[in-house]
Scaffold this active site. Structure first.
Site, PDB file in Angstrom:
ATOM      1  N   GLU A 477       0.874  -1.385   0.455  1.00 47.03           N
ATOM      2  CA  GLU A 477       0.101   0.275  -0.051  1.00 47.03           C
ATOM      3  C   GLU A 477       0.377   1.245   0.418  1.00 47.03           C
ATOM      4  OE1 GLU A 477      -3.545  -1.061   2.268  1.00 47.03           O
ATOM      5  OE2 GLU A 477      -2.187  -0.584   3.159  1.00 47.03           O
ATOM      6  N   HIS A 478       0.648   2.318  -0.891  1.00 48.35           N
ATOM      7  CA  HIS A 478       0.790   3.499  -0.729  1.00 48.35           C
ATOM      8  C   HIS A 478       1.557   4.504  -1.439  1.00 48.35           C
ATOM      9  CE1 HIS A 478      -2.984   4.149   1.757  1.00 48.35           C
ATOM     10  NE2 HIS A 478      -2.142   3.351   3.068  1.00 48.35           N
ATOM     11  N   GLU A 499      -3.553  -0.627  -1.532  1.00 47.42           N
ATOM     12  CA  GLU A 499      -4.333   1.584  -1.675  1.00 47.42           C
ATOM     13  C   GLU A 499      -3.446   2.356  -2.303  1.00 47.42           C
ATOM     14  OE1 GLU A 499      -5.215   2.328   1.790  1.00 47.42           O
ATOM     15  OE2 GLU A 499      -7.136   1.417   2.542  1.00 47.42           O
ATOM     16  N   TYR A 502      -2.314   8.420  -0.195  1.00 49.11           N
ATOM     17  CA  TYR A 502      -3.138   8.749  -0.099  1.00 49.11           C
ATOM     18  C   TYR A 502      -2.932  10.203  -0.847  1.00 49.11           C
ATOM     19  CZ  TYR A 502      -6.339   5.579   2.852  1.00 49.11           C
ATOM     20  OH  TYR A 502      -7.079   4.371   3.113  1.00 49.11           O
TER      21      TYR A 502
END
Length: 602
Positions: A477-478, A499, A502
């Site tokens: 993630e990220h 993910e 962000y």
């Protein structure tokens, strides 16, 4: 963290992404006298004066390994004490392993907080029976379970008080070799948000209720039933699993797991500690222990250097060079040079989320291109000086076949930022052929301290260069650029959760040449054979919600590259995807947090 209205448990649909010791201490149970070991002094006296002192094997497991037996008084009070300390200590320094000797324990509720592992010390889960619960809930975070990271349960039989055990976890929280004599609830009290998770080599006699869990992977297990699905529920080798039905409901079901080898574990043989090494299985289905003693070999603790926090990397490497394996007891280890694993069959096993921090930009751990290395049960936390890599399996150009005895990387987790500023160019590099990555969470932190687009810069999560690599349970993630890059031939992934970062400040920050954004999972153009099942990527570009991500998955258009059951989802409309894989799949749109899916791609 995203915050969205919650559905009732009966109508769960698309949900947002996250996010003194008692008398039976290890020091007594694993003392040199009990194990028949030489003390460091006696080992030294036997060596020639001119030679360096040999490092002893075995010994004290340290103050943060707490061992109970059924006659121990005050077990519940000790469990509660550890939980109070660890419940909300998401980026704290406490690390604990709670170990239960074989026998029966009544009336316990072991609540697990951060960096806490609970395990039985029998050869089979049924050797250590708790009439009670091992509980993870989310009261510390107002009923939100999306940050219930870094805790584990292993090798126990549970008879839950209410008939159902609650295990509301997020990433990096494995449930291994467990027997639940009842049901298993994967949601927090109140059915709040949840983003997990992983089960392996376990038997749940009753039904598993994921309820609000967005995604889950279950491998080589047995379940009495499975209640529902949200976005991505993947099963391989699971007796009782629901039938293949992606995307409605989103079940991806493989009858068997192509290759698997369970994680090494500590157990007691009488008063002697040993480490069991389960054997490799092909086309596996169901648990390894259901028919009695599991198949494999074991090593006495005397063949391990039992490391304690404060030991130097030079000492760890001296132990390895001496022919010892490594047992990392709970705590934090600063490294000024890589741990170098050169010997075939070496085991590096962590207890209680032992954490390696490479200082001054070094790599945390490297292996040679040899058979059968087992890396399991530890966390690598990036240091403030950029490391080019944090974990390397095999050197660049590794080409030897390890099909009969692969290296396994199991419950090895990587973190960049969160506990403080950290940086790494590429977190995990897999060069050795036939490596099995069995459950990892590789995470560039999106919250905590030392977090920012450049503050905890980490361009790439995992790079696979070796051929014939299998990933079962891949959470990445990220990352600032690609989360996964796959260059090896004949790679396979069963379950992927991602993910995108962000905190991208704007579209330009993620621009990949003429392409909008870096795919979460990129198969190199040179690859001719690759396959994946049950892969999902989510975006939540909350800094700039106008960001567009071209796709979640990118791969060459060739018949040998195949994907099954893919999804992308925009969380509340904070950024959007144009496609799922390459130019295929409908765009996401609006704020409804509804996945766009592709059932088959080749």
């Amino acid at each position: 963290m995203p915050h969205f209205p919650m559905d009732s448990p009966d109508s769960v649909r698309s949900l947002p992404a996250r996010r003194t010791v008692l008398g039976a201490m290890a020091a007594t149970a694993a003392s040199p006298a009990l194990l028949g070991l030489s003390s460091p002094a006696s080992a030294a006296s036997a060596a020639p004066v001119a030679q360096p002192r040999a490092l002893p094997g075995g010994g004290d497991l340290g103050p943060n390994v707490i061992v109970f037996d059924p006659s121990t008084s005050g077990i519940q009070a000790k469990l509660d004490e550890v939980f109070r300390q660890q419940e909300s200590a998401q980026f704290g320094t406490g690390r604990y392993a709670l170990l239960f000797k074989p026998g029966t324990y009544n009336g316990l509720n072991a609540q697990l907080g951060f960096y806490t592992s609970i395990a039985g010390l029998g050869l089979s889960p049924d050797d250590t029976a708790i009439n009670g619960d091992v509980t993870v809930d989310a009261g510390w975070f107002n009923g939100n379970a999306t940050q219930n990271f870094w805790r584990s349960a292993e090798n126990l039989a549970l008879t839950p008080v209410s008939g159902t055990n609650r295990w509301a976890v997020a990433q990096a929280a494995p449930f291994r070799r467990m027997h639940v004599r009842g049901g298993l609830n994967l949601a927090p009290t109140g059915y709040g948000w949840a983003s997990g998770g992983y089960i392996a080599d376990s038997r749940i006699d009753g039904s598993v209720g994921p309820y609000s869990q967005q995604q889950w992977y279950t491998r080589d297990s047995s379940v009495g039933g499975w209640a529902n699905a949200v976005w991505n529920m993947v099963f391989s080798g699971v007796q009782g699993a629901p039938a293949q039905s992606f995307p409605n409901p989103p079940y991806t079901t493989l009858d068997t797991t192509p290759v698997s080898r369970e994680k090494p574990f500590l157990y007691l043989n009488g008063s002697e500690y040993r480490v069991f090494l389960p054997e490799r299985r092909t086309n596996a289905r169901g648990t390894t222990w259901g028919s009695g003693t599991p198949r494999g070999t074991s090593l006495p603790l005397t063949q391990f250097y039992v490391a304690r926090p404060g030991v130097t990397a030079a000492t760890l490497n001296a132990a390895l060079a001496q022919g010892l394996h490594l047992l990392l007891t709970p705590g934090i280890y600063h490294l000024d040079q890589p741990i170098q694993v050169d010997r075939a069959g070496t085991v590096v096993l962590g207890l209680g989320y032992a954490t390696l921090i490479p200082d001054n930009g070094v790599t945390g751990l490297r292996t040679a291109d040899v058979d059968g290395v087992r890396l399991a049960g530890f966390l690598i936390d990036a240091g403030p000086v950029n490391s080019s890599t944090l974990l390397e399996v095999g050197p660049t150009g590794a080409s030897a076949s390890h099909s009969a005895n692969p290296t396994t990387v199991q419950d090895v987790f990587i973190r960049i930022g969160g506990a403080g500023a950290g940086k790494a160019t590429t977190s995990m590099v897999i060069n050795s052929r036939h490596t099995i990555i069995d459950h990892t969470w590789v995470w560039r932190a999106d919250h905590g301290t030392g977090v920012g687009w450049e503050t905890n810069r980490a361009d790439y999560g995992i790079r696979v260069n070796g051929d014939d690599v299998l990933a079962t349970g891949l959470f990445v993630e990220h990352f600032n650029k690609y989360d996964v890059q796959w260059y090896g031939q004949r790679g396979r992934t069963i379950f992927f959760q991602n993910e995108k970062a962000y905190d991208a400040p704007n579209q330009a920050a993620i621009q990949n040449g003429n392409v909008k954004g870096y795919a979460a999972y990129k198969v190199a153009d040179s690859v001719t054979t690759h396959e994946g099942w049950g892969l999902g990527s989510y975006c939540y570009y909350n800094v700039d919600p106008t960001i567009v991500q071209h796709n979640g998955f990118a791969a060459p258009n060739t018949p040998g590259v195949k994907f099954h059951d893919l999804l992308v989802v925009s969380l509340g409309g904070q950024g959007q995807y144009e496609h799922v894989v390459n130019e295929t799949g409908a765009p996401t749109s609006g704020t409804s947090t509804v996945p766009s899916t592709v059932v088959s791609y080749s």
